[in-house]
Design an enzyme around this catalytic site. Structure first.
Site, short mmCIF file in Angstrom:
data_model
loop_
_atom_site.label_atom_id
_atom_site.label_comp_id
_atom_site.label_asym_id
_atom_site.label_seq_id
_atom_site.Cartn_x
_atom_site.Cartn_y
_atom_site.Cartn_z
N GLU A 92 0.82 -1.22 0.00
CA GLU A 92 0.00 0.00 0.00
C GLU A 92 0.85 1.26 0.00
O GLU A 92 1.89 1.31 0.66
CB GLU A 92 -0.76 0.05 1.32
CG GLU A 92 -2.13 -0.52 1.27
CD GLU A 92 -2.77 -0.47 2.65
OE1 GLU A 92 -3.33 -1.49 3.05
OE2 GLU A 92 -2.67 0.57 3.33
N CYS A 105 2.90 8.37 1.88
CA CYS A 105 3.23 7.42 2.93
C CYS A 105 3.67 6.12 2.26
O CYS A 105 2.90 5.52 1.51
CB CYS A 105 2.00 7.20 3.80
SG CYS A 105 2.22 5.95 5.07
N CYS A 112 4.45 -7.29 8.43
CA CYS A 112 5.32 -6.78 9.50
C CYS A 112 5.41 -7.81 10.61
O CYS A 112 4.41 -8.41 10.98
CB CYS A 112 4.75 -5.46 10.04
SG CYS A 112 5.82 -4.70 11.28
N CYS A 116 2.13 -5.51 16.39
CA CYS A 116 1.40 -4.68 17.36
C CYS A 116 -0.06 -5.10 17.35
O CYS A 116 -0.63 -5.41 16.30
CB CYS A 116 1.54 -3.21 17.01
SG CYS A 116 3.25 -2.69 16.96
N CYS A 119 -2.74 -3.18 14.95
CA CYS A 119 -2.38 -2.79 13.58
C CYS A 119 -2.75 -3.86 12.56
O CYS A 119 -2.49 -5.04 12.77
CB CYS A 119 -0.87 -2.52 13.54
SG CYS A 119 -0.25 -2.22 11.89
N CYS A 341 -3.63 1.88 8.49
CA CYS A 341 -2.43 1.25 7.95
C CYS A 341 -2.65 -0.24 7.68
O CYS A 341 -2.97 -1.01 8.57
CB CYS A 341 -1.35 1.46 9.01
SG CYS A 341 0.12 0.52 8.87
N1 SAH Z 1 6.22 0.27 11.87
C1 SAH Z 1 6.40 1.66 12.07
C2 SAH Z 1 5.87 2.48 10.91
C3 SAH Z 1 4.59 2.02 10.32
S1 SAH Z 1 3.17 2.11 11.36
C4 SAH Z 1 5.78 2.11 13.36
O1 SAH Z 1 5.06 1.33 14.00
O2 SAH Z 1 6.04 3.24 13.76
C5 SAH Z 1 2.89 3.87 11.25
C6 SAH Z 1 1.93 4.43 12.27
O3 SAH Z 1 0.60 4.00 12.01
C7 SAH Z 1 2.28 4.02 13.67
O4 SAH Z 1 2.36 5.10 14.56
C8 SAH Z 1 1.16 3.13 14.01
O5 SAH Z 1 1.01 3.11 15.34
C9 SAH Z 1 0.00 3.72 13.23
N2 SAH Z 1 -1.15 2.81 13.10
C10 SAH Z 1 -1.13 1.49 12.83
N3 SAH Z 1 -2.38 0.97 12.89
C11 SAH Z 1 -3.20 1.99 13.22
C12 SAH Z 1 -4.62 2.09 13.45
N4 SAH Z 1 -5.41 1.04 13.35
N5 SAH Z 1 -5.13 3.30 13.77
C13 SAH Z 1 -4.32 4.39 13.87
N6 SAH Z 1 -2.99 4.36 13.67
C14 SAH Z 1 -2.43 3.17 13.36
FE1 SF4 Z 2 4.45 -3.14 12.31
FE2 SF4 Z 2 2.03 -2.04 12.45
FE3 SF4 Z 2 3.50 -2.27 14.65
FE4 SF4 Z 2 4.21 -0.48 12.77
S1 SF4 Z 2 2.34 -0.44 13.97
S2 SF4 Z 2 5.53 -1.95 13.85
S3 SF4 Z 2 3.59 -1.60 10.92
S4 SF4 Z 2 2.68 -3.98 13.40
#
Ligand code: SAH
Ligand code: SF4
Length: 365
Positions: A92, A105, A112, A116, A119, A341
């Site tokens: 994406e 972006c 990944c 988390c 996510c 994301c």
């Molecule tokens: N892996 C890196 C960069 C990609 S994620 C990181 O975690 O920083 C980029 C941002 O998108 C992160 O701050 C993450 O917390 C946020 N993000 C991921 N899933 C999300 C969601 N469902 N709602 C809002 N922000 C989200």
């Molecule tokens: Fe990976 Fe999503 Fe966590 Fe960023 S927020 S490190 S993309 S699992």
């Protein structure tokens, strides 16, 4: 065998390659001009370069390897692209409109591994790292879209915040930064680029040592280890103490402000107590810290989380402000189009799986 994409070479690497292959040094600048300024998609269009050199390049490199699979446009002008890589994987890329310019972006990995719990990208584990070229090509493809629209718009900002953990693909991320930042190419200023990490502390040291003007964002999401480990299991490997030591090193070395991202999850990390803990955690570095409060984007697979109430978001913000912490609430983009994301990708993958199952059923019938 597939040829590597020429977008994966810095100008120094291309120069060295051309010289090694009996070509003049200055050809590299010409090739870059065609690629990044005139944005041609075939070597044969590089008409001021002699035929031998064009054929040499053609024999060793490809130009575009990504194809557009889906493009969704939001009412607010946000465009989400789903690109297919040569091996069939989907990634994406998002184009966002701001008052200060157009930002893209980019994704750095297919899936990944950090996993988390909130996510969409973490659900599908990492399949592979993207090459430097595949990250650059995302920008080139979005710019190509803008060129076709014909308003003369340019990608002016980049956020490395798409699918994947950029510091888990450090070398290719660095190649990407060098290519897009180079004045002979896209010339996107380092100060206009932000890289976001989930907190791989050892890589923060390495990034600080690169001495770039690129902005750093750290996904914090919780102010204490217990809660952070619950939300992000990476906190086991890099607990807050280790992370904050790396932060101190980065700040001393660069004197650049860090953005701390904090997703507000209803009744999980959005109480006054957590706001006060966060203010305490960042208190000693408050002159170089900015907290970006992010309203959670609900993801189907993570039903345990809900978005915080508007009042809770406001109260959290006020508490931080009251403690002297610089902060803001992130504006949302493209909420009508699978904005979170990794959402569009995971939806598309599910769709393709259903199609495959249906096809298999038909074949069996
Ligand atoms: N892996 C890196 C960069 C990609 S994620 C990181 O975690 O920083 C980029 C941002 O998108 C992160 O701050 C993450 O917390 C946020 N993000 C991921 N899933 C999300 C969601 N469902 N709602 C809002 N922000 C989200
Ligand atoms: Fe990976 Fe999503 Fe966590 Fe960023 S927020 S490190 S993309 S699992």
């Amino acid at each position: 065998m597939t040829k590597p994409s020429i977008f994966g070479l810095t100008i120094e690497q291309l120069t060295a390659w051309l010289v090694e292959h009996g070509q003049k040094k200055f050809r590299a600048t010409q090739v870059w001009d065609w690629l990044y300024k005139k944005r041609v998609i075939n070597f044969s269009d590089m008409v001021n370069i002699n035929k031998d050199c064009r054929q040499l390049l053609e024999a060793h490199f490809s130009i575009h390897t990504l194809t557009e699979a889906v493009k969704q446009e939001s009412k607010d002008g946000t465009i989400k692209f789903l690109f297919k890589l040569q091996d069939g994987n989907l990634i994406e890329t998002v184009l966002m409109r701001h008052h200060y310019g157009l930002s893209v972006c980019v994704t750095t990995q297919v899936g990944c591994n950090i996993g988390c719990t909130f996510c969409a990208s973490g659900i599908l584990r990492k399949n592979r790292d993207l090459t430097g070229a595949e990250i650059v090509e995302q920008i080139m493809n979005v710019q190509k879209h803008l060129d076709e629209v014909g308003q003369g718009e340019r990608v002016s900002h980049i956020v490395i915040m798409g699918i994947g953990e950029p510091f888990d693909n450090f070398t290719n991320m660095m190649t990407f930064l060098r290519v897009v930042n180079d004045q002979k190419g896209l010339s996107i200023g380092a100060r206009h680029i932000t890289v976001s990490t989930s907190g791989l502390a050892h890589k923060i040291y390495e990034f600080a040592d690169e001495n770039l003007q690129v902005n750093l964002a750290i996904s914090l999401h919780a102010p204490n280890d217990e809660l952070r480990t619950q939300i992000m299991k990476i906190n086991r490997a890099f607990p807050l103490e280790k992370l904050m030591q790396a932060v101190d090193y980065y700040l001393k070395k660069t004197n650049r402000r860090i953005t701390f991202e904090y997703i507000l999850l209803k009744d999980v990390n959005d109480h006054k107590e957590e706001a006060l803990q966060l203010a305490k955690l960042l208190g000693s570095i408050r002159h170089l810290a900015y907290v970006n409060l992010i309203p959670y984007n609900p993801v189907n697979e993570h039903i345990q989380y809900e978005r915080s109430e508007q009042e809770a978001i406001q109260a959290f913000y006020e508490t931080l402000k009251g403690q002297g912490i610089n902060c803001g609430v992130r504006l949302e983009h493209g909420t009508d189009i699978d904005a979170a994301c990794g959402q569009l990708r995971s939806k598309q993958i599910k769709k393709e799986r259903v199609r495959k199952v249906k096809r298999a059923d038909t074949a069996l019938a």
